[in-house]
Design a protein around this motif. Sequence first.
Motif, PDB file in Angstrom:
ATOM      1  N   VAL A  86     -38.621  76.892 -15.893  1.00 11.42           N
ATOM      2  CA  VAL A  86     -38.036  75.589 -15.629  1.00 11.42           C
ATOM      3  C   VAL A  86     -36.993  75.256 -16.686  1.00 11.42           C
ATOM      4  O   VAL A  86     -37.165  75.541 -17.861  1.00 11.42           O
ATOM      5  CB  VAL A  86     -39.132  74.511 -15.560  1.00 11.42           C
ATOM      6  CG1 VAL A  86     -39.741  74.250 -16.914  1.00 11.42           C
ATOM      7  CG2 VAL A  86     -38.599  73.228 -14.961  1.00 11.42           C
ATOM      8  N   ILE A  87     -35.880  74.682 -16.259  1.00  8.92           N
ATOM      9  CA  ILE A  87     -34.809  74.270 -17.158  1.00  8.92           C
ATOM     10  C   ILE A  87     -35.077  72.850 -17.615  1.00  8.92           C
ATOM     11  O   ILE A  87     -35.598  72.036 -16.849  1.00  8.92           O
ATOM     12  CB  ILE A  87     -33.443  74.341 -16.441  1.00  8.92           C
ATOM     13  CG1 ILE A  87     -33.182  75.758 -15.912  1.00  8.92           C
ATOM     14  CG2 ILE A  87     -32.310  73.927 -17.368  1.00  8.92           C
ATOM     15  CD1 ILE A  87     -31.929  75.860 -15.059  1.00  8.92           C
ATOM     16  N   ALA A  96     -35.420  69.739 -15.253  1.00  7.37           N
ATOM     17  CA  ALA A  96     -36.014  70.015 -13.951  1.00  7.37           C
ATOM     18  C   ALA A  96     -37.499  69.711 -13.931  1.00  7.37           C
ATOM     19  O   ALA A  96     -38.071  69.445 -12.890  1.00  7.37           O
ATOM     20  CB  ALA A  96     -35.777  71.470 -13.570  1.00  7.37           C
ATOM     21  N   ARG A 108     -40.683  74.159  -9.271  1.00 12.73           N
ATOM     22  CA  ARG A 108     -41.417  74.340 -10.531  1.00 12.73           C
ATOM     23  C   ARG A 108     -41.578  73.013 -11.260  1.00 12.73           C
ATOM     24  O   ARG A 108     -42.634  72.707 -11.806  1.00 12.73           O
ATOM     25  CB  ARG A 108     -40.688  75.354 -11.414  1.00 12.73           C
ATOM     26  CG  ARG A 108     -40.811  76.794 -10.937  1.00 12.73           C
ATOM     27  CD  ARG A 108     -40.272  77.746 -12.006  1.00 12.73           C
ATOM     28  NE  ARG A 108     -40.547  79.131 -11.666  1.00 12.73           N
ATOM     29  CZ  ARG A 108     -39.698  79.935 -11.031  1.00 12.73           C
ATOM     30  NH1 ARG A 108     -38.507  79.466 -10.677  1.00 12.73           N
ATOM     31  NH2 ARG A 108     -40.012  81.173 -10.753  1.00 12.73           N
ATOM     32  N   TRP A 127     -29.131  72.798 -15.919  1.00  9.52           N
ATOM     33  CA  TRP A 127     -29.803  72.050 -14.857  1.00  9.52           C
ATOM     34  C   TRP A 127     -28.827  71.094 -14.170  1.00  9.52           C
ATOM     35  O   TRP A 127     -28.805  70.990 -12.942  1.00  9.52           O
ATOM     36  CB  TRP A 127     -30.988  71.279 -15.414  1.00  9.52           C
ATOM     37  CG  TRP A 127     -31.527  70.222 -14.488  1.00  9.52           C
ATOM     38  CD1 TRP A 127     -31.489  68.876 -14.660  1.00  9.52           C
ATOM     39  CD2 TRP A 127     -32.178  70.428 -13.220  1.00  9.52           C
ATOM     40  NE1 TRP A 127     -32.055  68.213 -13.594  1.00  9.52           N
ATOM     41  CE2 TRP A 127     -32.485  69.153 -12.688  1.00  9.52           C
ATOM     42  CE3 TRP A 127     -32.503  71.559 -12.479  1.00  9.52           C
ATOM     43  CZ2 TRP A 127     -33.114  68.985 -11.457  1.00  9.52           C
ATOM     44  CZ3 TRP A 127     -33.134  71.384 -11.247  1.00  9.52           C
ATOM     45  CH2 TRP A 127     -33.432  70.118 -10.755  1.00  9.52           C
ATOM     46  N   GLN A 139     -36.063  75.765  -8.935  1.00  6.86           N
ATOM     47  CA  GLN A 139     -36.210  74.937 -10.129  1.00  6.86           C
ATOM     48  C   GLN A 139     -36.893  73.616  -9.800  1.00  6.86           C
ATOM     49  O   GLN A 139     -37.767  73.156 -10.525  1.00  6.86           O
ATOM     50  CB  GLN A 139     -34.841  74.678 -10.748  1.00  6.86           C
ATOM     51  CG  GLN A 139     -34.347  75.787 -11.650  1.00  6.86           C
ATOM     52  CD  GLN A 139     -35.188  75.916 -12.899  1.00  6.86           C
ATOM     53  OE1 GLN A 139     -35.485  74.942 -13.578  1.00  6.86           O
ATOM     54  NE2 GLN A 139     -35.592  77.137 -13.205  1.00  6.86           N
ATOM     55  N   ALA A 153     -32.021  80.854 -12.255  1.00 10.74           N
ATOM     56  CA  ALA A 153     -33.015  79.793 -12.227  1.00 10.74           C
ATOM     57  C   ALA A 153     -34.182  80.153 -11.326  1.00 10.74           C
ATOM     58  O   ALA A 153     -35.333  79.820 -11.620  1.00 10.74           O
ATOM     59  CB  ALA A 153     -32.373  78.485 -11.754  1.00 10.74           C
TER      60      ALA A 153
END
Length: 419
Positions: free
Chosen positions: A119-120, A123, A366, A152, A363, A114
Motif C-alpha cells: 500500500v502507498i 491509500a 489494500r 498515490w 491499491q 502498485a
Amino acid sequence: MRKTTATPADLARRVGGIPAQPVRKEAGSVVDSLIPDGGSAARAVAPGPESVTRTVSSGTGTGNGSGFGARVADAQSAAQAATSGTGPASGPVPQPVAGGAESPVEPVASGADAAAGGVIAGAGPVSGTGERPTVRLRDVGPDEQPRYAPEWLELREPADAAARSMELLDPLRIRLANLPGRGGLAIHDLGCGTGSMGRWLAPRLDGAQHWILHDRDPYLLHFAAVASPRAAADGSRVTVETRRGDVARLTPDALLGASLVTASALLDVLTREEVETLAAACAGAGCPALLTLSVAGRIELSVPDPLDDEIAAAFNDHQRRGGLLGPDSVTVACEAFAAHGATVKVHPSPWRLGPENVGLTAQWLRGWVGAAVEERPALAERAEAYLAARLAACAAGELQVTVHHSDLLALARPTGGAA
C-alpha cells in the motif's frame, strides 16, 4: 485515508502482505512561489501569512508528450535542491502539459507497480504510533512520515478527473462571471497535494487566474507548482503561489480577495469544527467553494461477497476516528454553509474502476480492507482470504468497483453587492 496507531496496523499489513511504508523526511520548510510565464523570469508574489516565496524562472520546453510521472521526478529534484541549499535560487522548471477536457490515463508503470507492491502512503493505514489521523494543514516536525505519497496522488488523478461533477461547473462559472470588480480570479486550493484540482479546473474556467496552493507538506507543494497549468480555457494566463497553513485557522482575512475556494478529497478528513470554520471563512469573504470527491460511505463491487458490507461498515467507522467526519462530511458541510446563507448544490462523483484501472483498484482494495481490519482486528482472518480473492479478480481484469463520492458547490452571498 489516514494513518493511525501502529499495533492494529501490523494486523492490517498482514492482510494480503501489506507492508509498512518507509519513512521519508519532509523536503523542508522553504516554499516556492512559481509564476510560469512561458520562458521569461518569474516574479515573486508577495507572501501571505505563513508563506515563503522565492523567484524561480520557468522552463522553455514545450511539454508535449511529457507525463505527470516525469514532472514528479523533475519536481523531486527541484525540491531536494531547493531545500538542501545546494541548488540555485532560481533555475529551469519543466513546463507542464496544458490541461484539457480529456481525462488523463492511469500511468501504466505506476499502476503495475502498485498492483504488485504494498500500500502507498495515502491509500491505506501505514502509520506511526500516536499520530492524529488527519490531513490538517499545519506545520509539522521534519521527521514526520508523509500522509500522502506523490505516487498515490498520481495513481488516483485520472479517476478523480473522470469522477468530478461537470454539472456544477455552469453555476460556478455564472457566479464567477458576476463577481464584483473582477480583474482575474484568485483561487485558493486547500490541501492541494500535487495540484490535480488546478490541472482539472483551471483549463475549464475563462479568464486570468492566480492559484494560491495550500498544503501542510512542502514536498507536495513543489510538485503542485511545477506541474501547474499555464493557461485558462480562453488562453488567459494562469499563475501559481504556494503556501503552508492550517485549514482550521482559516479566517475571512486569510481569504481576502478570494474569488473561489477549492479542495479535493478534503472534507472527509476534517472535523465538524473545521468544516464550520471553513464555511464561515468563505461566507466572510463572500466567495464560492467547490469541494470535490468527499467519500459517501458506499461501495459497489461486481460479484457481491457476503463480507462486503461488514468491511464497508468497518471502513466507515475508521473514517470517523478522532472526531473526523468521514462519510458524514457532505451532510455537515451542507448544514454549515447553509447556516451562513449560502446556496448549496451537491452532485455525485463516483470512481468507476474497471480493467483499465488495475493499479488504482489494487491499491484501493489494500487500503480499504487494511483500514477495516485496523478498525476491527477480528476481521483479519476472513479479510485475508477476501482480499486475496478480490486482488486475483482485479489482476484478471474481472473486477469492477464503484466508489461513491460527492461534490459540493457552496455559493456564498457575495460581499460586493453582486447578485
